[in-house]
Design a protein around this motif. Structure first.
Motif, PDB file in Angstrom:
ATOM      1  N   THR A  46     -19.578   4.694  13.618  1.00  0.00           N
ATOM      2  CA  THR A  46     -20.855   4.545  14.317  1.00  0.00           C
ATOM      3  C   THR A  46     -21.430   3.142  14.088  1.00  0.00           C
ATOM      4  O   THR A  46     -20.679   2.206  13.791  1.00  0.00           O
ATOM      5  N   ILE A  48     -22.733   1.234  11.892  1.00  0.00           N
ATOM      6  CA  ILE A  48     -22.917   0.590  10.593  1.00  0.00           C
ATOM      7  C   ILE A  48     -21.696  -0.291  10.335  1.00  0.00           C
ATOM      8  O   ILE A  48     -20.730  -0.243  11.101  1.00  0.00           O
ATOM      9  N   ILE A 111     -30.237   1.295   6.724  1.00  0.00           N
ATOM     10  CA  ILE A 111     -30.476   2.755   6.683  1.00  0.00           C
ATOM     11  C   ILE A 111     -29.332   3.479   7.385  1.00  0.00           C
ATOM     12  O   ILE A 111     -28.778   2.987   8.375  1.00  0.00           O
ATOM     13  N   TYR A 117     -28.379  15.290  10.566  1.00  0.00           N
ATOM     14  CA  TYR A 117     -29.798  15.151  10.199  1.00  0.00           C
ATOM     15  C   TYR A 117     -30.511  14.071  11.014  1.00  0.00           C
ATOM     16  O   TYR A 117     -31.604  13.657  10.665  1.00  0.00           O
ATOM     17  N   ARG A 118     -29.877  13.629  12.108  1.00  0.00           N
ATOM     18  CA  ARG A 118     -30.511  12.587  12.924  1.00  0.00           C
ATOM     19  C   ARG A 118     -31.408  13.201  13.993  1.00  0.00           C
ATOM     20  O   ARG A 118     -31.205  14.347  14.397  1.00  0.00           O
ATOM     21  N   GLY A 121     -36.799  13.098  12.801  1.00  0.00           N
ATOM     22  CA  GLY A 121     -37.896  12.415  12.107  1.00  0.00           C
ATOM     23  C   GLY A 121     -37.572  11.883  10.727  1.00  0.00           C
ATOM     24  O   GLY A 121     -38.408  11.234  10.088  1.00  0.00           O
ATOM     25  N   LEU A 122     -36.353  12.135  10.254  1.00  0.00           N
ATOM     26  CA  LEU A 122     -36.021  11.731   8.884  1.00  0.00           C
ATOM     27  C   LEU A 122     -35.932  10.208   8.750  1.00  0.00           C
ATOM     28  O   LEU A 122     -36.442   9.631   7.777  1.00  0.00           O
ATOM     29  N   GLY A 123     -35.296   9.548   9.734  1.00  0.00           N
ATOM     30  CA  GLY A 123     -35.143   8.094   9.658  1.00  0.00           C
ATOM     31  C   GLY A 123     -36.484   7.403   9.570  1.00  0.00           C
ATOM     32  O   GLY A 123     -36.687   6.495   8.751  1.00  0.00           O
ATOM     33  N   GLU A 124     -37.415   7.853  10.383  1.00  0.00           N
ATOM     34  CA  GLU A 124     -38.744   7.229  10.366  1.00  0.00           C
ATOM     35  C   GLU A 124     -39.417   7.449   9.011  1.00  0.00           C
ATOM     36  O   GLU A 124     -39.975   6.521   8.423  1.00  0.00           O
ATOM     37  N   SER A 147     -30.461  -6.337  10.972  1.00  0.00           N
ATOM     38  CA  SER A 147     -29.700  -6.598  12.186  1.00  0.00           C
ATOM     39  C   SER A 147     -29.254  -5.257  12.751  1.00  0.00           C
ATOM     40  O   SER A 147     -28.964  -4.317  12.007  1.00  0.00           O
ATOM     41  N   VAL A 148     -29.287  -5.164  14.072  1.00  0.00           N
ATOM     42  CA  VAL A 148     -28.952  -3.899  14.744  1.00  0.00           C
ATOM     43  C   VAL A 148     -28.045  -4.207  15.928  1.00  0.00           C
ATOM     44  O   VAL A 148     -28.206  -5.231  16.594  1.00  0.00           O
ATOM     45  N   ASN A 152     -27.101   0.255  19.899  1.00  0.00           N
ATOM     46  CA  ASN A 152     -27.723   1.269  19.037  1.00  0.00           C
ATOM     47  C   ASN A 152     -29.191   1.482  19.427  1.00  0.00           C
ATOM     48  O   ASN A 152     -30.124   1.075  18.743  1.00  0.00           O
ATOM     49  N   ARG A 154     -31.047   4.106  19.526  1.00  0.00           N
ATOM     50  CA  ARG A 154     -31.874   4.940  18.647  1.00  0.00           C
ATOM     51  C   ARG A 154     -32.476   4.114  17.505  1.00  0.00           C
ATOM     52  O   ARG A 154     -33.685   4.151  17.265  1.00  0.00           O
ATOM     53  N   ASN A 157     -35.027   1.548  18.851  1.00  0.00           N
ATOM     54  CA  ASN A 157     -36.321   2.183  19.151  1.00  0.00           C
ATOM     55  C   ASN A 157     -37.112   2.435  17.876  1.00  0.00           C
ATOM     56  O   ASN A 157     -38.327   2.229  17.831  1.00  0.00           O
ATOM     57  N   LEU A 158     -36.417   2.916  16.845  1.00  0.00           N
ATOM     58  CA  LEU A 158     -37.102   3.187  15.574  1.00  0.00           C
ATOM     59  C   LEU A 158     -37.700   1.894  15.017  1.00  0.00           C
ATOM     60  O   LEU A 158     -38.863   1.873  14.594  1.00  0.00           O
TER      61      LEU A 158
END
Ligand SMILES: CC(C)(COP(=O)(O)OP(=O)(O)OC[C@H]1O[C@@H](n2cnc3c(N)ncnc32)[C@H](O)[C@@H]1OP(=O)(O)O)[C@@H](O)C(=O)NCCC(=O)NCCS
Length: 194
Positions: A46, A48, A111, A117-118, A121-124, A147-148, A152, A154, A157-158
Motif C-alpha cells: 500500500t 507506505i 502513520i 481498522y481504516r 476515525g482511528l487515523g484522525e 510526504s504522501v 493516496n 485517503r 484528505n486526512l
C-alpha cells in the motif's frame, strides 16, 4: 531527559463503529506485535515505504532501539494503537536531527493502520494525539512535515483536514505498483489551530 516511560497509556478512544482502541507508548514487550503489524501493512503493498519486504526481528530491534533512544532524547514520539493486545496502528513524529541545530525545530510525521481498522476515525484520532504529545514533549519543535503519494487520496484528505499544506511536489518521485507517481510534500505549524 523525557518523562515518557515505556508502555505509558495516553487515552482510550472509541472508533466510529464502536470499537475501543488504546493509544499508548510502546514497550519492548511490543516488539513482536509491532513487527507483525508492519509486516501485515507491508504485505498489502500500500502507500507506505515498505512494499512487500518482510521486517525481521533484527530490523525491528534496530528500529525500536532508535525510537526509544529518540524518545529519551525528547526528539521522537511513537504511539501505537492496540486492541486486545493486537497492534493495529502506529504513528510517529521524529525531529530532524541530521541538520544539527539548523533544523531541530522541524519534524517528520508517519502513520499507518491495519487494513481492518481504516476509515473508522482511528487515523484522525491517532494523528491528533501524536501532534498534541509532540507539542507537550518535544521542546522547541515548531513544524511537522510529511510526504504522501499522489494516489493516496485517503491520507491526503486526512492531512488537509488536520491543517497540513502542500509546499512541494516531486513529479514521479515514487515507484508505486509499476508506475512512477508524484510525491506530495506537506507541512503544518505545530501550534496552528485545526
Ligand atoms: C491513511 C490512514 C492513516 C488514514 O487513517 P483512517 O483511520 O483510515 O482515516 P479516518 O477514518 O480517521 O478518516 C480521516 C479522514 O480521512 C479521509 N478519509 C477517510 N477514509 C477515506 C476514504 N475512503 N476516501 C477518501 N478519504 C477518506 C477523510 O477526510 C476523513 O475525514 P472525514 O471522515 O471527516 O471525512 C489509513 O487509512 C492508513 O493507514 N492507510 C494505509 C497506510 C497509509 O496510507 N499511510 C499514510 C502514508 S502517507
Amino acid at each position: 531527559m523525557s518523562d515518557i516511560h515505556q508502555g505509558m497509556h495516553i487515552k482510550t478512544i472509541s472508533t466510529d463503529d464502536g470499537r475501543e482502541v488504546n493509544l499508548r507508548y510502546p514497550s519492548w514487550g511490543d516488539e513482536e506485535g509491532m513487527r507483525d503489524f508492519i509486516n501485515s501493512v507491508s504485505a498489502e503493498d500500500t502507500f507506505i515505504t515498505f512494499s512487500g519486504e518482510t521486517v525481521n526481528p533484527e530490523d525491528e530491534h534496530v528500529y525500536l532501539t532508535r525510537m526509544f533512544s529518540g524518545m529519551d532524547e525528547e526528539d521522537t514520539i511513537l504511539i501505537i494503537a492496540v486492541v486486545k493486545d493486537q497492534v493495529v496502528g502506529s504513528v510517529s513524529i521524529e525531529r530532524k536531527t541530521d541538520g544539527r541545530r539548523r533544523s531541530r525545530h522541524v519534524s517528520v510525521f508517519g502513520i499507518s493502520i491495519r487494513a481492518e481498522y481504516r476509515g473508522i476515525g482511528l487515523g484522525e484520532a491517532m494523528a491528533r494525539t501524536a501532534i498534541d504529545e509532540a507539542g507537550k514533549r518535544l521542546p522547541e519543535l515548531k513544524m511537522i512535515t510529511l510526504s504522501v503519494y499522489s494516489l493516496n487520496e485517503r491520507a491526503h484528505n486526512l492531512y488537509v483536514k488536520l491543517g497540513f499544506k502542500e509546499y512541494g511536489r516531486l513529479p514521479g518521485g515514487v515507484w508505486y505498483r509499476d508506475q512512477y507517481i508524484d510525491e506530495i510534500l506537506m507541512y503544518r505549524e505545530l501550534g496552528s489551530a485545526y
